[in-house]
Each structure stands twice: as structure tokens, then as C-alpha cells.
Design an enzyme around this catalytic site. Structure first.
Site, short mmCIF file in Angstrom:
data_model
loop_
_atom_site.label_atom_id
_atom_site.label_comp_id
_atom_site.label_asym_id
_atom_site.label_seq_id
_atom_site.Cartn_x
_atom_site.Cartn_y
_atom_site.Cartn_z
N ARG A 91 0.83 -1.20 0.00
CA ARG A 91 0.00 0.00 0.00
C ARG A 91 0.87 1.26 0.00
NH1 ARG A 91 -4.88 -2.31 2.76
NH2 ARG A 91 -6.55 -0.81 2.67
N ARG A 163 -18.22 -1.50 10.42
CA ARG A 163 -16.83 -1.53 10.87
C ARG A 163 -16.42 -0.11 11.26
NH1 ARG A 163 -13.19 -4.34 6.25
NH2 ARG A 163 -12.00 -2.42 6.44
P1 AMP Z 1 -8.57 -3.13 4.42
O1 AMP Z 1 -9.42 -4.18 5.03
O2 AMP Z 1 -7.68 -3.66 3.34
O3 AMP Z 1 -9.35 -1.93 3.97
O4 AMP Z 1 -7.57 -2.63 5.57
C1 AMP Z 1 -8.06 -2.06 6.77
C2 AMP Z 1 -6.97 -1.24 7.46
O5 AMP Z 1 -5.85 -2.08 7.78
C3 AMP Z 1 -6.38 -0.10 6.64
O6 AMP Z 1 -7.18 1.06 6.69
C4 AMP Z 1 -5.04 0.09 7.35
O7 AMP Z 1 -5.18 0.76 8.59
C5 AMP Z 1 -4.63 -1.34 7.66
N1 AMP Z 1 -3.83 -1.94 6.57
C6 AMP Z 1 -4.17 -2.99 5.78
N2 AMP Z 1 -3.19 -3.27 4.90
C7 AMP Z 1 -2.20 -2.37 5.14
C8 AMP Z 1 -0.91 -2.13 4.56
N3 AMP Z 1 -0.45 -2.86 3.54
N4 AMP Z 1 -0.18 -1.10 5.06
C9 AMP Z 1 -0.62 -0.35 6.08
N5 AMP Z 1 -1.82 -0.51 6.66
C10 AMP Z 1 -2.61 -1.51 6.21
#
Ligand code: AMP
Length: 226
Positions: A91, A163
Site C-alpha cells: 500500500r 466496521r
Molecule cells: P482493508 O481491510 O484492506 O481496507 O484494511 C483495513 C486497514 O488495515 C487499513 O485502513 C489500514 O489501517 C490497515 N492496513 C491494511 N493493509 C495495510 C498495509 N499494507 N499497510 C498499512 N496498513 C494496512
């Protein structure tokens, strides 16, 4: 195809999770979603969960050193030797560089970074209506995929919640983080010649068909080179 190492790229709400699960079934490859891994760590109260929670609640990215460690150990594990599907990682550019280093070390290469493109107003509609099962994280949508009984998970009967990071002010923050930190990866993978774009503003099955089509094309190209 020798091995299939895939990245799903796209803003929050673009359908990476839905497509990742479909691909996992199709390709029988392990699927690593950093968001799911981090949420499980928070729930279990592990050290990583403790480090990640405050960032996640604010809609900010968790520090690179945490997520790089989480993915590194999976990519080099035996389950991933025929390939893997990454959702939500990398990311940031440093995460992409760390992944590239790790792959070089293993003598492997990424096959494709699949960018799922969706307009911003559609993303806000998707994230704002998302409801997640408290117990296992099963996902529904008030408009596009409502549960049989309002507020109750069809799969395990537990309550459906919004969420914390799907609340409006946090959604805005997540999109801003995407624009500033993750969007540069589009050029990063374009420069490496592995970026593949698909239109994510369609029904999930149609998006999945497009992805299958582009993987079939990659497979044919590889066969012709051999
Ligand atoms: P997601 O379910 O993919 O939307 O991820 C939820 C949250 O997890 C994000 O808003 C970040 O806070 C954290 N997160 C997930 N993947 C990453 C990553 N590769 N780098 C940093 N934070 C992450």
C-alpha cells in the site's frame, strides 16, 4: 503458468476482497489480505494487533515495518511456493520495494498487479452501506447484498455492524491515504511492465470474468515465449 504471484491494487471498496476470494477458489492459491490479517491480530490481542489498532481505527496506514513483516513471512512460507494473491499489500512504495527485495531474494518475480478501478462516488456508496458480521467478518451490503434478516449475519447469525473504519469520517481518511500513499504504486508497477487494469464498476461476476480473461492472456503470452 510457472507460478502466479498476484497483487490486487485499488482503493478501499473497489472489490479487492471479493475478487481475491473468487481468484483463490479458481486458482487454488493462498490469499493474503493484510486488512483481514491485522483485524484478526487486533481481535486476538497479539503484539501486532496492539501496534496496528490505533492506526486502523483512525483509517490511517499501519507502519510499514509491521505490514512488511506480516507479509514477508507468508510469501516465503511453503504454502506460497506455487504463487499467492495479495490484497491490500503493498500500500506504499517502501512496501512495494520490500516485496520486490523479498522476491529477488527468493529468485521469483511478481506476475501482475491488477488495478481495480472504481469511481469515487461509487466507492463511498459501497463502503457506507457495508455491514460486517461481528463474529467472522462476513460482509453484506444494505443495498447490493442485504442479509435475509436485517442486522443479522446469514452465515452464523451474529450481529452485523458498521466496521469502525467504514464510518463516514474514517472513509474520507482512508481515501485520502489511498490517494497520497497507495496511488503512486500504479506508476511503480506500470514502470515494471506488470500493471493490468480492470473496470471494477461492474457486477462482481463480470469483474471476475475480466480478471480470468487477462490471466488467460498472460498465460498464452508466457507459453509463446517458452
Ligand atoms: P482493508 O481491510 O484492506 O481496507 O484494511 C483495513 C486497514 O488495515 C487499513 O485502513 C489500514 O489501517 C490497515 N492496513 C491494511 N493493509 C495495510 C498495509 N499494507 N499497510 C498499512 N496498513 C494496512
Amino acid at each position: 503458468m510457472s507460478e502466479l504471484n498476484l497483487i490486487l491494487l485499488g482503493p478501499p471498496g473497489s472489490g479487492k476482497g471479493t475478487q481475491g476470494e473468487a481468484l483463490q477458489e479458481d486458482l487454488r492459491l493462498p490469499y493474503y489480505a493484510t486488512g483481514d490479517i491485522l483485524r484478526a491480530a487486533v481481535k486476538d490481542g497479539t503484539q501486532i494487533g496492539k501496534q496496528a489498532k490505533e492506526y486502523m481505527d483512525r483509517g490511517e496506514l499501519v507502519p510499514d515495518e509491521v505490514t512488511i513483516g506480516v507479509i514477508g513471512e507468508r510469501v516465503e512460507g511453503p504454502d506460497a511456493s506455487d504463487g499467492f494473491i495479495l490484497d491490500g499489500f503493498p500500500r506504499t512504495v517502501p512496501q512495494a520495494e520490500a516485496l520486490e527485495d523479498e522476491m529477488n531474494k527468493l529468485g521469483r518475480k511478481m506476475t501482475a498487479a491488477i488495478l481495480i478501478e472504481v469511481p469515487q462516488d461509487e466507492i463511498i456508496r459501497r463502503l457506507g452501506g457495508r455491514r460486517t458480521c461481528e463474529q467472522e467478518g462476513h460482509v453484506f451490503h444494505v443495498e447490493f447484498d442485504p442479509p435475509n434478516q436485517e442486522g443479522v449475519c446469514d452465515v452464523d447469525g451474529s450481529p452485523l455492524i458498521v466496521r469502525d473504519d467504514d464510518k463516514p469520517e474514517v472513509i474520507e481518511k482512508r481515501l485520502e491515504q489511498y490517494r497520497t500513499k497507495t496511488a503512486p504504486l500504479v506508476d511503480y508497477y506500470e514502470d515494471r511492465g506488470i500493471l493490468q487494469k480492470v473496470n471494477g464498476d461492474e457486477a462482481p461476476d463480470d469483474v471476475a470474468d475480466h480478471i480470468r480473461g487477462l490471466l488467460a492472456t498472460l498465460r498464452r503470452e508466457e507459453e509463446m515465449e517458452m
